[in-house]
Motif scaffolding. Sequence first.
Motif, PDB file in Angstrom:
ATOM      1  N   ASP A 137       0.866  -1.185   0.000  1.00 31.37           N
ATOM      2  CA  ASP A 137       0.000   0.000   0.000  1.00 31.37           C
ATOM      3  C   ASP A 137       0.898   1.228   0.000  1.00 31.37           C
ATOM      4  N   LEU A 138       1.187   1.709  -1.197  1.00 34.29           N
ATOM      5  CA  LEU A 138       2.076   2.863  -1.291  1.00 34.29           C
ATOM      6  C   LEU A 138       1.266   4.131  -1.506  1.00 34.29           C
ATOM      7  N   GLN A 139      -0.052   3.977  -1.430  1.00 36.19           N
ATOM      8  CA  GLN A 139      -0.952   5.079  -1.716  1.00 36.19           C
ATOM      9  C   GLN A 139      -1.234   5.906  -0.469  1.00 36.19           C
ATOM     10  N   ARG A 140      -1.760   5.244   0.530  1.00 34.33           N
ATOM     11  CA  ARG A 140      -2.118   5.961   1.753  1.00 34.33           C
ATOM     12  C   ARG A 140      -0.836   6.376   2.459  1.00 34.33           C
ATOM     13  N   PRO A 141      -0.758   7.643   2.833  1.00 32.79           N
ATOM     14  CA  PRO A 141       0.437   8.090   3.540  1.00 32.79           C
ATOM     15  C   PRO A 141       0.608   7.271   4.813  1.00 32.79           C
ATOM     16  N   ALA A 142       1.814   6.853   5.057  1.00 32.90           N
ATOM     17  CA  ALA A 142       2.186   6.186   6.307  1.00 32.90           C
ATOM     18  C   ALA A 142       1.579   4.801   6.487  1.00 32.90           C
ATOM     19  N   ALA A 143       1.015   4.229   5.429  1.00 32.38           N
ATOM     20  CA  ALA A 143       0.455   2.880   5.578  1.00 32.38           C
ATOM     21  C   ALA A 143       1.551   1.875   5.890  1.00 32.38           C
ATOM     22  N   VAL A 144       2.703   2.045   5.223  1.00 35.40           N
ATOM     23  CA  VAL A 144       3.806   1.105   5.445  1.00 35.40           C
ATOM     24  C   VAL A 144       4.356   1.267   6.863  1.00 35.40           C
ATOM     25  N   ASP A 145       4.408   2.522   7.329  1.00 30.48           N
ATOM     26  CA  ASP A 145       4.838   2.748   8.723  1.00 30.48           C
ATOM     27  C   ASP A 145       3.930   1.993   9.676  1.00 30.48           C
ATOM     28  N   SER A 160       9.038  -3.788   2.519  1.00 32.22           N
ATOM     29  CA  SER A 160       8.442  -2.850   1.573  1.00 32.22           C
ATOM     30  C   SER A 160       9.544  -1.993   0.991  1.00 32.22           C
ATOM     31  N   GLU A 161       9.267  -1.367  -0.130  1.00 34.54           N
ATOM     32  CA  GLU A 161      10.208  -0.407  -0.704  1.00 34.54           C
ATOM     33  C   GLU A 161       9.403   0.648  -1.443  1.00 34.54           C
TER      34      GLU A 161
ATOM     35  N   THR B 215      -3.617   9.099  18.691  1.00 31.39           N
ATOM     36  CA  THR B 215      -2.351   8.599  19.232  1.00 31.39           C
ATOM     37  C   THR B 215      -2.369   7.080  19.342  1.00 31.39           C
ATOM     38  N   PHE B 216      -3.464   6.471  18.866  1.00 38.24           N
ATOM     39  CA  PHE B 216      -3.592   5.016  19.010  1.00 38.24           C
ATOM     40  C   PHE B 216      -3.120   4.263  17.779  1.00 38.24           C
ATOM     41  N   ARG B 217      -3.684   4.587  16.643  1.00 39.46           N
ATOM     42  CA  ARG B 217      -3.363   3.809  15.444  1.00 39.46           C
ATOM     43  C   ARG B 217      -1.902   4.031  15.071  1.00 39.46           C
ATOM     44  N   ALA B 218      -1.263   2.946  14.765  1.00 41.88           N
ATOM     45  CA  ALA B 218       0.140   3.021  14.398  1.00 41.88           C
ATOM     46  C   ALA B 218       0.281   3.965  13.204  1.00 41.88           C
ATOM     47  N   ALA B 219       1.188   4.918  13.311  1.00 44.35           N
ATOM     48  CA  ALA B 219       1.562   5.805  12.206  1.00 44.35           C
ATOM     49  C   ALA B 219       0.455   6.763  11.760  1.00 44.35           C
ATOM     50  N   ALA B 220      -0.567   6.956  12.575  1.00 49.74           N
ATOM     51  CA  ALA B 220      -1.619   7.901  12.195  1.00 49.74           C
ATOM     52  C   ALA B 220      -1.062   9.323  12.168  1.00 49.74           C
ATOM     53  N   ALA B 221      -0.202   9.632  13.138  1.00 48.88           N
ATOM     54  CA  ALA B 221       0.368  10.979  13.192  1.00 48.88           C
ATOM     55  C   ALA B 221       1.246  11.242  11.972  1.00 48.88           C
ATOM     56  N   GLU B 222       1.953  10.207  11.513  1.00 47.13           N
ATOM     57  CA  GLU B 222       2.778  10.381  10.301  1.00 47.13           C
ATOM     58  C   GLU B 222       1.889  10.738   9.112  1.00 47.13           C
TER      59      GLU B 222
END
Lengths: 506, 377
Positions: A137-145, A160-161, B215-222
């Motif tokens: 999922d490279l679309q939604r920002p920060a999905a990979v994070d 992922s890359e 502040t719960f979902r992983a990486a939501a703030a990013e």
Amino acid sequence: MFDSLSDRLEGILGRLRGRGRLSEADVDEALAEIRTALLEADVNVSVARSLTAAVRERCVGEDLARSLTPGQQVVKALHAELVNALGGDPLRVTYAPSPPTVVMLAGLQGAGKTTTAAKLARWFRQQGRNPMLVGADLQRPAAVDQLRVLGEQASVPVFSEPTDPLMVAASALREARRLGRDVMIVDTAGRLGIDQVLMDEVSQVSKVLSPRYTFLVLDAMTGQDAVATAEAFGSALSLDGVILTKLDGDARGGAALSVKGVVGKPIVFASTGERLADFDLFHPDRMADRILGMGDVLSLIEQAEREFDREVADESAARLIQGRFTLEDFLAQLQQVKKLGSLSGVLSLLPGVPKEMKSAGSAIGDEQVAQVEAVIRSMTPEERRRPEIIDGSRRTRIARGSGTTTQEVNQLLRQFRDAQQLMRNPGLLGGLLGGGRQARLAEMLDSTMGDPALPAMGGIGGMEALGAGLGGGTGAGSLRASKAARQGKGAKRKKGGGRVTPRGGR
Amino acid sequence: MIAIWILLAAGVALLLAGSAFVVARRRPGSRFARRRRFEPLPPLAGRQPSPEQDSPPRLTTAPRPSQAGAPGDEAPGAPPRMVERLSRTRGVFSSAVRAMRSRRSVDEGAWDDLEEALLRADVGVATTAELLAGLRERVGAGELVGPDSVVAALSAELRGLLGIPPDPLLAMADEGPTVWLFVGVNGVGKTTTIGKLAMAQISAGRSVLLAAGDTFRAAAAEQLAGWAERVGAGIVRGAEGGDPSSVVFDAVQRAQARGVDLVLADTAGRLHTKVNLVEELKKIARVAGRPPGHLTEVLLVLDATTGQNGLVQAREFTEAVGVTGIVLTKLDGTAKGGIVVAIQRELGVPVKLVGLGEGPADLVPFDGDQFVEALLG
């Protein structure tokens, strides 16, 4: 989940159940109400129609006229049709002959693909596999994070890359082989079924991966659109099944009943909470039981088998049998129950639990559980073994030590006493698991076994027998134990037994 | 032995549930007591700040005479695109209405067609039954003749139900930072909606600060930080797993210090059934409305694919934090979002914004006429 649907159906069926004779008009009236209940639960319009028609088919005719308990016939017919609508047998996961076994997830935005991917990875780990997560999922920002964080929680590596989904898929396959990972779970970007460009992309990714399983992730709160979504994805990908998410809300889950009927794809997994552990294979027959308000003890047993620490549990169980269940055991047991996922989840699997208590259960967060723990941990070992020695000054000390008030300490002690009594009494014990609703299931099983005398008896009896049956099942496999309980109950059914509400609850 | 474990687990679970049940019943503000006190919201435009009312949070309705708050008004290249986007879905489910229109007279089959069309659009059984009962009466009285006039009357009634959006669409406070709070269940698109709205508001000439309250979902703030960078808004973040109220508090303080007009506060997705999370949300709303901050909008973000559960969500969130409007997202798919009709009918909460796609300009003001047109195909 499904609670309000089951409440509705129970009301409708309850009225039928008591009757000696049912005319066709009675059945039609009930079926119209059932249809409304299904529609309110977001069951697809066509599915609701065909389901009620099928129930009618099964009911009306000479069988109904001859049956002594026509109400039961309707319940039985509805149960059979629900199982049918939900998808028959649960999925048996098989693995690719040459690893990795690729599992691909697709779905709309916000259905819960990323979280599901991590839950699935954890599930495979529990099956003794070595999964790897792939963030495509490279679309939604920060999905990979997000996937990386979740992967860490599940102790599963994430690959992922920042290229494009096709390249990620190709290099992920290489990476999985290099690392010797035998299961690869691929999270893809959310997309609308009518977005042709993205649908083409996902089917190309699928070609690169040639996945063993392709699952559609579907939100349980989805309305009539569930079917359109499933159709759209079904035409772009060859779907193997549906994973239903967010079942822990109060959505009535009609989507679950619709998808199989229209798209022919069964529900294979269901996610019932925010934690990674709140996830399991989907069992249509058990879900039908649950919809009809019969609880789902089998799932609870399986979950317990998987998550519980056998030694601790055995020890407490032995003490329970001997009637020496102490606060220490309670504390140990509390740790075990915490592993089962959310408390409300556990409660929802139990039949016969009053509704108010279920919603109270959902109100209990980790903090409240921690508070109970704190109170017990603030006691001396002696106090835990013999709570009766706790006097005023000890109470004050415990309250201070645990950051609570003496009232709260009192409350806990009182409830523990009640629970202790409850657990000492095998009849009540049975009542806990065998509340009236479960009895109906047993009744149905019995009546299918062809015992003519049973269905005529009252629907809610035989708690003692069930309790004894469960006790007697010690050491037996989970299924056998439970079956033994049901049969034991059938054999010793008595008339006067009412439903027992655990006293600890009031 | 396993069966005994289960009994233990059940016993422990029931013990805990029992204690919570008792506590909940004792507490006057608990959900058991609250449910009965629920009343539909008064019309939004007429809302006055009432000092004695603590929760739902104080709303300031201070319409700025000249400035419209609608993002679509100012968003570059965003004329009313709703109809054009919605038209993509037309024809998917409209067969029922078309079948109805092609009938020569209004017979039982015609009513079935209409019923099916409404049910398929997620309007819900109760609302559908009520709408159709009214129409049947009018047909019976000879007021409506022929399928076309029935469809026309239905569409007029639906439009009437949906009402006229308030003016201004999104309220700003007279002075001090205005806070708009975004709430909803998981995965409906809160963060994305905030990003799009921030862009529209910035291009309308307002300064915007984003509060990363998820502040719960992983990486939501990013994810939100990505939007902040993209649209040129400030952002206040907290620690992952930290207290969301403190993030919102910090955001309001910073907005006040820097003279920022508008704080858009994100919250973690939560199911309305999780009592403790709803309590957390109430606290966030209280903090957001505390001076110098003015909480003027609590927007419930709702996924258009949501079925009848959407009504329950709207009811519970309104009860908890006083929802002032709905953002209906993902309406560019095949879903028709008919549940908002039921929500408007029962709770009087208007739809304010509509999400029609992934692009930043794809968030537009709600248009009842176009919505009904799409609904009936």
